[in-house]
Write a protein that holds these residues in place. Structure first.
Motif, PDB file in Angstrom:
ATOM      1  N   VAL A 107      24.136  34.383 -35.134  1.00  0.00           N
ATOM      2  CA  VAL A 107      23.583  33.159 -34.551  1.00  0.00           C
ATOM      3  C   VAL A 107      24.534  31.984 -34.769  1.00  0.00           C
ATOM      4  N   ASP A 108      25.273  31.976 -35.878  1.00  0.00           N
ATOM      5  CA  ASP A 108      26.315  30.949 -36.051  1.00  0.00           C
ATOM      6  C   ASP A 108      27.287  30.983 -34.874  1.00  0.00           C
ATOM      7  N   LEU A 109      27.721  32.186 -34.527  1.00  0.00           N
ATOM      8  CA  LEU A 109      28.644  32.334 -33.406  1.00  0.00           C
ATOM      9  C   LEU A 109      27.973  31.928 -32.098  1.00  0.00           C
ATOM     10  N   TYR A 110      26.735  32.309 -31.944  1.00  0.00           N
ATOM     11  CA  TYR A 110      25.988  31.959 -30.734  1.00  0.00           C
ATOM     12  C   TYR A 110      25.901  30.439 -30.558  1.00  0.00           C
ATOM     13  N   ILE A 111      25.661  29.727 -31.649  1.00  0.00           N
ATOM     14  CA  ILE A 111      25.578  28.259 -31.584  1.00  0.00           C
ATOM     15  C   ILE A 111      26.916  27.684 -31.132  1.00  0.00           C
ATOM     16  N   ARG A 112      28.010  28.194 -31.683  1.00  0.00           N
ATOM     17  CA  ARG A 112      29.329  27.713 -31.275  1.00  0.00           C
ATOM     18  C   ARG A 112      29.639  28.063 -29.820  1.00  0.00           C
TER      19      ARG A 112
END
Length: 279
Positions: free
Chosen positions: A168-173
């Motif tokens: 989800v960190d990657l998804y946010i970015r």
């Protein structure tokens, strides 16, 4: 039948309740009649009142607004996606599973289509699954072969290896790229994160099924026979056949894989909800 690898992983890594835009037509009024010479001119007719709600289409309400990425995180560009996915999943997995060209467009289109009746294979962001869908014949007809679920084991193992928080960190970015791709897909006023969560909820609501599941070949009318009949199987149970493309995939991967994938989807959803901006 090889859609499971291509589509479910896209959901694990990466839903908007899309309200259709209202089309308002102006009613044409007839031309006024000429007044009679001896009679006074009639008072002009008052224009009909336009309901306030009909003045303009309502803007869709965003249900799950995504938080902004950390200030120290540089904005992602499409060219960066191969690198960041490799950091998350490893180079071997990225090379084996992913189609990185136009990845944002592929991902949002696939997520959106998972909640519909058909997920176009031309847009999947995941490479084809080796082998083919397997059935076996029994007295009552064709059923999904118990060994068919083994084709999806590498996918399930990869999904389980993904840290939900880091995904989800990657998804946010990645989100600005995904939202732009979603708008370009034909939803300029819709919000992709809403659609993602809605599709995840739909997948989690996939009904259970007693195995083995009965299937039959789709009737093909015409003079040209199909060269790949295994892609034409349908569920005998009309309730299953009426499910969305994503829910059908959940049934096809087998009950054990379905439970494991639902557990990962639940973890991803929990992380997504944590990142929603309070309203």
């Amino acid at each position: 039948m090889s859609t499971a690898r291509r589509t479910l992983l896209a959901v694990v890594i990466g839903a908007a309740i899309i309200g259709p835009a209202a089309l308002w037509w102006n009613m044409s009024r007839p031309a006024p009649q000429a007044p009679v010479a001896a009679a006074p001119a009639p008072e002009p007719a008052a224009a009909p009142a336009v309901p306030e709600s009909a003045a303009a289409p309502a803007e869709p309400v965003i249900q799950y607004p995504v938080e902004a990425p950390p200030a120290q995180a540089l904005p992602l560009k499409a060219a960066d996606l191969g690198t960041v996915l490799t950091d998350l999943l490893g180079r071997k997995a990225v090379l084996e599973f992913f189609a990185l060209d136009e990845f944002p467009r592929r991902l949002v289109a696939t997520v959106d289509n998972l909640g519909r009746s058909h997920a176009s294979p031309m847009l999947w962001p995941i490479k084809p699954t080796p082998g083919r869908f397997m059935v076996e014949e029994r007295a009552g007809g064709s059923v999904i072969n118990a060994d068919n679920s083994q084709r999806y084991t590498p996918l399930v193992l990869l999904a389980e290896s993904v840290d939900a928080g880091k995904a989800v960190d990657l998804y946010i970015r990645m989100y600005p790229l995904l939202q732009q791709a979603y708008e370009e897909l034909g939803y300029p006023k819709a919000y992709f994160n809403d659609r993602l969560i809605a599709v995840i909820d739909q997948l989690l609501a996939t009904p259970g099924a007693d195995e083995p599941i009965q299937v039959h070949l789709t009737e093909v009318k015409g003079t040209v026979a199909s060269l790949q009949p295994w892609v034409r199987y349908e569920f005998v149970n009309p309730a299953f056949e009426s499910l969305s493309a994503g829910q059908k995939i959940m049934l096809r991967v087998g009950s054990v894989n379905e439970r494991r994938l639902k557990a990962k989807l639940t973890a991803i959803r929990q992380q997504l909800i944590k990142r929603v901006v309070p309203r």
